[in-house]
Write an enzyme that holds these catalytic residues in place. Sequence first.
Site, short mmCIF file in Angstrom:
data_model
loop_
_atom_site.label_atom_id
_atom_site.label_comp_id
_atom_site.label_asym_id
_atom_site.label_seq_id
_atom_site.Cartn_x
_atom_site.Cartn_y
_atom_site.Cartn_z
N GLY A 29 0.79 32.16 -16.03
CA GLY A 29 1.37 31.78 -14.39
C GLY A 29 0.50 33.48 -14.08
O GLY A 29 1.54 34.22 -14.42
N GLY A 31 1.38 35.01 -9.45
CA GLY A 31 2.01 34.42 -8.13
C GLY A 31 1.20 35.37 -7.57
O GLY A 31 0.39 35.91 -7.76
N GLY A 32 1.48 35.78 -6.24
CA GLY A 32 0.84 36.23 -5.08
C GLY A 32 1.12 38.17 -6.12
O GLY A 32 0.35 38.84 -4.58
N MET A 33 2.21 38.47 -6.19
CA MET A 33 2.11 39.92 -6.64
C MET A 33 1.74 40.33 -8.72
O MET A 33 1.87 41.43 -8.47
CB MET A 33 3.50 40.10 -6.64
CG MET A 33 3.85 40.33 -4.99
SD MET A 33 5.43 41.18 -5.06
CE MET A 33 4.49 42.38 -4.49
N LYS A 51 4.70 41.43 -16.36
CA LYS A 51 3.69 40.91 -15.72
C LYS A 51 2.85 42.09 -15.24
O LYS A 51 3.59 43.11 -15.07
CB LYS A 51 4.86 40.67 -14.30
CG LYS A 51 4.63 40.41 -13.20
CD LYS A 51 5.52 40.70 -12.23
CE LYS A 51 6.38 39.46 -11.92
NZ LYS A 51 7.71 39.47 -11.39
N ASP A 146 13.07 35.96 -2.37
CA ASP A 146 12.26 34.70 -2.69
C ASP A 146 12.97 34.18 -3.88
O ASP A 146 12.79 33.45 -4.63
CB ASP A 146 10.98 36.34 -3.85
CG ASP A 146 10.17 34.54 -3.58
OD1 ASP A 146 9.92 33.93 -2.68
OD2 ASP A 146 9.20 34.35 -4.72
#
Length: 504
Positions: A29, A31-33, A51, A146
Amino acid sequence: MTDEQIATTPAVPATRVIANRYRLGEELGRGGMGVVWRAEDLVIGRQVAIKELRLPDGAEEGVFQERVLREVRTGGRLNDPAVVTVFDVVAERGTTYIVMELIEAPTLSDIVRRGGPLPPHQIASIGLQVLSALRAAHEAGIVHRDVKPANIMVSSNGRAKLTDFGIAQAIDDPRITTSGMLVGSPAFMAPERVGGREAMPASDLWSLGAALFFAAEGAVPFERATTAATLHAIMNEVPYLTRVQGPLASAIMGLMASTPEGRITAEQAHGLLTLAAQQQPVAVTPPGGQPTLHHAGPSPTMVSGHPPGSAVPPPMRPGRKKALWTTGALAGVALLVAGFFLGKPVWSPGVDEQMLPTLTYGEGGDIAELYLDSGYYCVNTTLDKGRSVSQSNWVDCEEHHDVELYGAHHPVGGADTEGAPEARYPGQETLAHYAETVCGLIFHSNRINDGLRGGLSYRALIPSQQEWEKVPENYTSDAVRSVYCFVGDRDGGQRTGAVAQEVE
């Protein structure tokens, strides 16, 4: 656009080995970061998640790196089964990688997007686990910042994990300053944060409430076409629950109160979610189960022989922002019910000149059809024997109306355990006395405007024996158990304006 709007298309990279130890596999996946990869720890042969963090547009590298280090510290400081464990951090060729526990599970966002709203007991279970993770973080001085469905992973056995503490801010670390970036997902951002205040533990609780709302309804409560419209909705609108009620609805709406001061605490949320998980009501459209005393939010439902299931009270009127079921209210209802079944009601109607005779509803009852509307509290017809209440009878309380729904309660039943016996019909006299006790207690409290009470009368509605004993037609239906409280002018005339008011 939020993570709940975007479907992730996994990519398969060329084989890469990070720090001569972690071999990257498929993309899980993004995401923004950053991007999350499946990987293998070549030293110990363990499957992990990595990540790969990238510098966001407009972010200062120093601030970003500080956030990376904070994620590692955060993961190391928290010890809770619902927190994703962080194993390692690696900086290589200008990129930072965080090595984490691999959770073989979809996110709450994925589950709801694919399968629709979840059953109440599952929502309550997920809520309790995420709440546990947040309480551990808050006790350590950490705000997640978040909390959203895309950051809650739920395995097939029901275990939930809260991930991505990468933008968490240690509120007791004065060396960390904000960079001016919008940190967090707008649709799940608490009103005080939208208004410019710093994130606080209560902000995480609001976001948890919004995530549970999404699980219950299948839609993000404030999501709009643009970020500006979303933020405006968070500040100015009130969402409505239409599929759940009882303690779960009270927990969700209590967590989503517009001000941190008006929000229920983590302890109160834990109590309500525990009740919801234990009761395990089946609350799908149309719902039944366990309505809260003053607030619930069903889809329109027809009772009295019209499938499916039972009637439930409508949701809060626009403008309400605080949950009406607090710990004190729960204790009061528990005391009332305990006293009733001991034969010593805390409040007994006795000879109450303002109480009208109790009527039955449903098959074979005084009111054959009772339709409970999802949008209004007031009815423009009288409640008398032989009458029916249809969808068209429900109106805004500012319009002319005869009676107003001010309370509801579920005396017994609601279990979702296979093989559980049906709740035995207690008898009309006993059930009527129960309903009159509940309705009388609420009527004589400040739930009803003190200045108007003298000119009002109230009436309880209880299910008929035939309606009570009717077997639900399918798994989406619940047995009918609810009692309802209505109030109207003592002289029988119509009125405008609500007489029930919000109480703490």
